[in-house]
Design a protein around this motif. Structure first.
Motif, PDB file in Angstrom:
ATOM      1  N   THR A  40       1.934   3.680  12.911  1.00 59.48           N
ATOM      2  CA  THR A  40       1.560   3.727  11.490  1.00 59.48           C
ATOM      3  C   THR A  40       2.501   2.843  10.677  1.00 59.48           C
ATOM      4  O   THR A  40       3.326   3.348   9.914  1.00 59.48           O
ATOM      5  CB  THR A  40       1.597   5.173  10.968  1.00 59.48           C
ATOM      6  N   PRO A  41       2.396   1.535  10.793  1.00 55.22           N
ATOM      7  CA  PRO A  41       3.339   0.625  10.125  1.00 55.22           C
ATOM      8  C   PRO A  41       3.385   0.827   8.613  1.00 55.22           C
ATOM      9  O   PRO A  41       2.352   0.967   7.963  1.00 55.22           O
ATOM     10  CB  PRO A  41       2.775  -0.762  10.463  1.00 55.22           C
ATOM     11  N   GLY A  42       4.591   0.864   8.073  1.00 59.66           N
ATOM     12  CA  GLY A  42       4.783   0.891   6.629  1.00 59.66           C
ATOM     13  C   GLY A  42       4.810   2.271   6.014  1.00 59.66           C
ATOM     14  O   GLY A  42       5.433   2.480   4.969  1.00 59.66           O
ATOM     15  N   GLN A  43       4.140   3.249   6.630  1.00 59.07           N
ATOM     16  CA  GLN A  43       4.055   4.581   6.018  1.00 59.07           C
ATOM     17  C   GLN A  43       5.427   5.208   5.855  1.00 59.07           C
ATOM     18  O   GLN A  43       5.711   5.857   4.837  1.00 59.07           O
ATOM     19  CB  GLN A  43       3.143   5.475   6.861  1.00 59.07           C
ATOM     20  N   ALA A  44       6.305   5.016   6.819  1.00 55.17           N
ATOM     21  CA  ALA A  44       7.616   5.659   6.779  1.00 55.17           C
ATOM     22  C   ALA A  44       8.536   5.060   5.718  1.00 55.17           C
ATOM     23  O   ALA A  44       9.590   5.628   5.427  1.00 55.17           O
ATOM     24  CB  ALA A  44       8.283   5.567   8.161  1.00 55.17           C
ATOM     25  N   LEU A  45       8.161   3.936   5.132  1.00 56.63           N
ATOM     26  CA  LEU A  45       8.982   3.326   4.085  1.00 56.63           C
ATOM     27  C   LEU A  45       8.891   4.104   2.777  1.00 56.63           C
ATOM     28  O   LEU A  45       9.772   3.995   1.919  1.00 56.63           O
ATOM     29  CB  LEU A  45       8.527   1.884   3.836  1.00 56.63           C
ATOM     30  N   SER A  46       7.813   4.858   2.609  1.00 55.47           N
ATOM     31  CA  SER A  46       7.525   5.464   1.312  1.00 55.47           C
ATOM     32  C   SER A  46       8.590   6.486   0.901  1.00 55.47           C
ATOM     33  O   SER A  46       8.901   6.621  -0.286  1.00 55.47           O
ATOM     34  CB  SER A  46       6.147   6.122   1.339  1.00 55.47           C
TER      35      SER A  46
ATOM     36  N   LEU B  81       0.825  -1.208   0.000  1.00 52.17           N
ATOM     37  CA  LEU B  81       0.000   0.000   0.000  1.00 52.17           C
ATOM     38  C   LEU B  81       0.858   1.255   0.000  1.00 52.17           C
ATOM     39  O   LEU B  81       0.600   2.203  -0.759  1.00 52.17           O
ATOM     40  CB  LEU B  81      -0.912  -0.008   1.233  1.00 52.17           C
ATOM     41  N   HIS B  82       1.889   1.280   0.816  1.00 51.43           N
ATOM     42  CA  HIS B  82       2.656   2.506   1.013  1.00 51.43           C
ATOM     43  C   HIS B  82       3.824   2.680   0.054  1.00 51.43           C
ATOM     44  O   HIS B  82       4.311   3.810  -0.109  1.00 51.43           O
ATOM     45  CB  HIS B  82       3.173   2.571   2.456  1.00 51.43           C
ATOM     46  N   THR B  83       4.298   1.601  -0.577  1.00 53.24           N
ATOM     47  CA  THR B  83       5.429   1.741  -1.506  1.00 53.24           C
ATOM     48  C   THR B  83       5.033   1.507  -2.955  1.00 53.24           C
ATOM     49  O   THR B  83       5.830   1.771  -3.850  1.00 53.24           O
ATOM     50  CB  THR B  83       6.565   0.761  -1.154  1.00 53.24           C
ATOM     51  N   THR B  84       3.840   1.005  -3.210  1.00 54.37           N
ATOM     52  CA  THR B  84       3.348   0.616  -4.545  1.00 54.37           C
ATOM     53  C   THR B  84       4.276  -0.410  -5.191  1.00 54.37           C
ATOM     54  O   THR B  84       4.392  -0.459  -6.419  1.00 54.37           O
ATOM     55  CB  THR B  84       3.150   1.831  -5.478  1.00 54.37           C
ATOM     56  N   THR B  85       4.953  -1.202  -4.386  1.00 56.03           N
ATOM     57  CA  THR B  85       5.828  -2.253  -4.895  1.00 56.03           C
ATOM     58  C   THR B  85       5.449  -3.585  -4.243  1.00 56.03           C
ATOM     59  O   THR B  85       4.659  -3.625  -3.297  1.00 56.03           O
ATOM     60  CB  THR B  85       7.306  -1.969  -4.575  1.00 56.03           C
ATOM     61  N   ASN B  86       6.062  -4.644  -4.748  1.00 57.59           N
ATOM     62  CA  ASN B  86       5.901  -5.965  -4.140  1.00 57.59           C
ATOM     63  C   ASN B  86       7.156  -6.368  -3.368  1.00 57.59           C
ATOM     64  O   ASN B  86       7.414  -7.564  -3.167  1.00 57.59           O
ATOM     65  CB  ASN B  86       5.587  -7.002  -5.226  1.00 57.59           C
TER      66      ASN B  86
END
Length: 605
Positions: free
Chosen positions: A543-549, A294-299
């Motif tokens: 907010t898991p994952g959001q900071a990866l973007s 969801l947050h990176t638009t990648t797999n």
């Protein structure tokens, strides 16, 4: 990620629609522009505050109860519908620009449908295969109760210019009370299911709630619009509004905050968990993998991102060593971090206004060179403003876009909790990120682009938005800043901060890292204060994952620039490249890469 049978059926129906659209000459379908318009109306209706933020007044009197069963079922229905409508078209039936917009919409609908199709989202479901964020609806940062309080003061995006504006806000607050009721109900279900917040996050939330319990009416943030009436209202109208606001705050809002405080303090805190990441919740690993998508638009997998983060931390550390040595510091990098945290020359301010003035001076310097890198510049203005006191302690610097019609400028909020200890080492990079040419440029240009369907005007696609802003930080030398080695080191520190996020976010939620381990890793590798690092780590917990973007998006944009420079040689034009990045709205990274690859083959002249 577990799929339900219904989700598989929807995907089959979607694919069937796509195939049939290719085979059949006559297909019952709407003009693509009508679908885009319908989709945007849907997007505004499901997130009324974002509609207000964009300058649309239709939904100014409501808040979506996004954690309710009815809301989630509505999402399922509409995302499925829009995917079916898009399935009636292919690239031969619409313009290239519309086809790109279709693909963005398709990606958005598909990934959001994947999120709500799982039974973990529907509170009424007896099956909790995955931890539900609807069961953990309130937390200490980026939570609706904080956003509503920010709107309440009358200086944010909620308008208070007429009687209608004032009554709209009271109506919106009625919906907010319903949201808080649902929150308490859901959190009680979460307590039964063992799906609860880490205790440390709930403890940080308690002062935020209590700030609206024992406060005199005149000091209550929700009463401030009454203390600051606009010109043009009659005395009679002001008296009625004052009475209505007093009644609402004293008889409804304050009692609800008292109830919430009692629940959190006496029931929820004792039930909270002592673990920190999603890995410690039922099927948390699968939930986190979805959030990565969801947050990176990648797999990309959590392991891949973790290793990328470690690699980036090592690379940036080497460059930091070079700058440290140029400055002449004799100790190791960790000692240099410590010296920066306490260096008095980097803490020169005695008044909050001086911090704001420094950012305005940075703006003046950048303005002299901005045309050398950008052919596209926004019409909208922006202001630098101190973050409101009630949320300042837990807030990061942020940018809030202006209204679409230009009546409200964009705002760059900067928290100044203690001006005497405010460290300016990051200020130039922070301005590039939040303001120019970062969020203010990208989001304003996106909003002002009349060639885009309106659904592409709001923020969306955090990996693009934050990736662009982090990339913008790297343009400082080209824009005439970073002449001071401390400011350049500040830029490296901010990039390091985002690289560390790849390590600690995946560490907490996929590798079993504790909060304390993540804090120590950050302290060992960056110059942020311990107080700031703790707030950041707790943000990742909430907010898991959001900071990866940020870093994932930045690396892709930098990769595409390098590819274009190598392929085009002397024909490469940085202004044209930036226009290509910014003139299609926020794109999933796979679509951005496709676009730049086409431009490299035949760039616009």
């Amino acid at each position: 990620m577990i799929r339900t049978l219904w989700f598989l059926i929807c995907i089959l129906v979607f694919n069937s629609c796509k195939e049939s659209s290719k085979r059949e000459v006559a297909v019952d379908k709407k003009p693509i522009e009508a679908i885009f318009t319908e989709f945007y109306e849907f997007k505004k209706s499901i997130n009324p505050i974002e509609a207000t933020k964009a300058g649309y007044s239709k939904y100014n009197d409501t808040i979506a109860n996004y954690i309710s069963d009815d809301y989630i079922l509505h999402l399922k229905d509409r995302y499925t519908y829009f995917l079916q409508e898009l399935g009636k078209y292919d690239a031969t039936q619409v313009s290239a620009e519309d086809y790109m917009s279709m693909r963005v919409m398709e990606w958005d609908c598909a990934v959001k449908l994947e999120g709500v199709m799982n039974p973990m989202v529907t509170v009424a479901s007896p099956i909790y295969d995955l931890p539900s964020f609807e069961l953990m609806p309130l937390f200490q940062i980026q939570s609706l109760h904080l956003y509503v309080a920010q709107l309440a003061g009358g200086t944010s995006v909620q308008p208070f210019n007429s009687i209608k504006d004032y009554t709209n806000w009271l109506s919106r607050l009625e919906d907010y009370l319903a949201f808080l009721d649902t929150s308490i109900e859901n959190m009680k279900i979460g307590m039964d299911k063992g799906v609860v917040l880490p205790k440390v996050l709930t403890l940080k939330m308690l002062p935020q709630v209590r700030a609206f319990v024992d406060v005199p009416l005149e000091e209550n943030l929700f009463f401030q619009p009454i203390m600051n009436f606009p010109d043009g209202l009659s005395d009679a109208d002001m008296d009625i509004l004052k009475s209505d606001y007093e009644d609402f705050i004293q008889k409804k809002l304050t009692p609800k905050y008292v109830e919430l405080n009692q629940f959190l303090t006496h029931e929820y805190v004792p039930a909270c968990r002592d673990t920190d990441g999603l890995l410690n919740l039922p099927n948390g690993k699968d939930t986190y993998q979805y959030l990565i998508k969801l947050h990176t638009t990648t797999n990309m997998t959590a392991d891949e991102i973790h290793e990328l983060g470690l690699s980036e931390v090592a690379r940036i550390s080497k460059e930091m060593e070079t700058v440290k040595n140029e400055i002449g510091f004799k100790g190791d990098l960790k000692s240099f971090f410590s010296s920066l945290r306490n260096k008095k020359e980097l803490m020169p301010f005695s008044k909050p206004e001086e911090v704001i003035e420094n950012f305005n001076a940075i703006n003046d310097r950048i303005a002299l060179r901005i045309d050398s890198l950008f052919a596209l510049t926004p019409k909208a203005g922006f202001n630098v403003r101190r973050t409101e006191a009630f949320r300042e302690a837990s807030a990061s610097a942020e940018y809030v876009p202006g209204s679409k019609d230009g009546s409200r400028a964009g705002i760059f909020y900067i928290p100044i909790t203690n001006v005497k200890s405010y460290n300016r080492v990051h200020d130039e990079a922070l301005f590039l990120h939040e303001a120019i040419p970062g969020h203010h440029f990208q989001l304003s240009l996106q909003q002002e682009n009349n060639d885009l369907p309106e659904f592409l005007h709001p923020e969306s696609m955090g990996v693009f938005v934050e990736g662009w802003a982090l990339y913008a930080e790297s343009l400082g030398k080209e824009l005439g800043v970073y002449t001071d080695p401390y400011q350049y080191f500040g830029m490296l520190s901010m990039e390091m901060h985002r690289a560390i996020r790849l390590v600690v976010d995946t560490g907490i939620h996929a590798k079993g890292w504790s909060r304390e381990k993540a804090i120590q890793y950050s302290l060992d590798n960056e110059a942020e204060s311990e107080e700031s690092i703790i707030a950041e780590i707790e943000r990742y917990m909430a907010t898991p994952g959001q900071a990866l973007s940020y870093k994932i998006g930045q690396l892709k944009i930098r990769e595409l620039r390098t590819k274009a420079e190598n392929a085009l040689g002397e024909q490469f034009n940085i202004r044209a490249f930036h226009s290509q990045i910014l003139d299609s709205g926020s794109l999933p990274l796979v679509l951005l890469e496709e676009k730049i690859n086409r431009w490299i083959v035949g760039p616009s002249k």
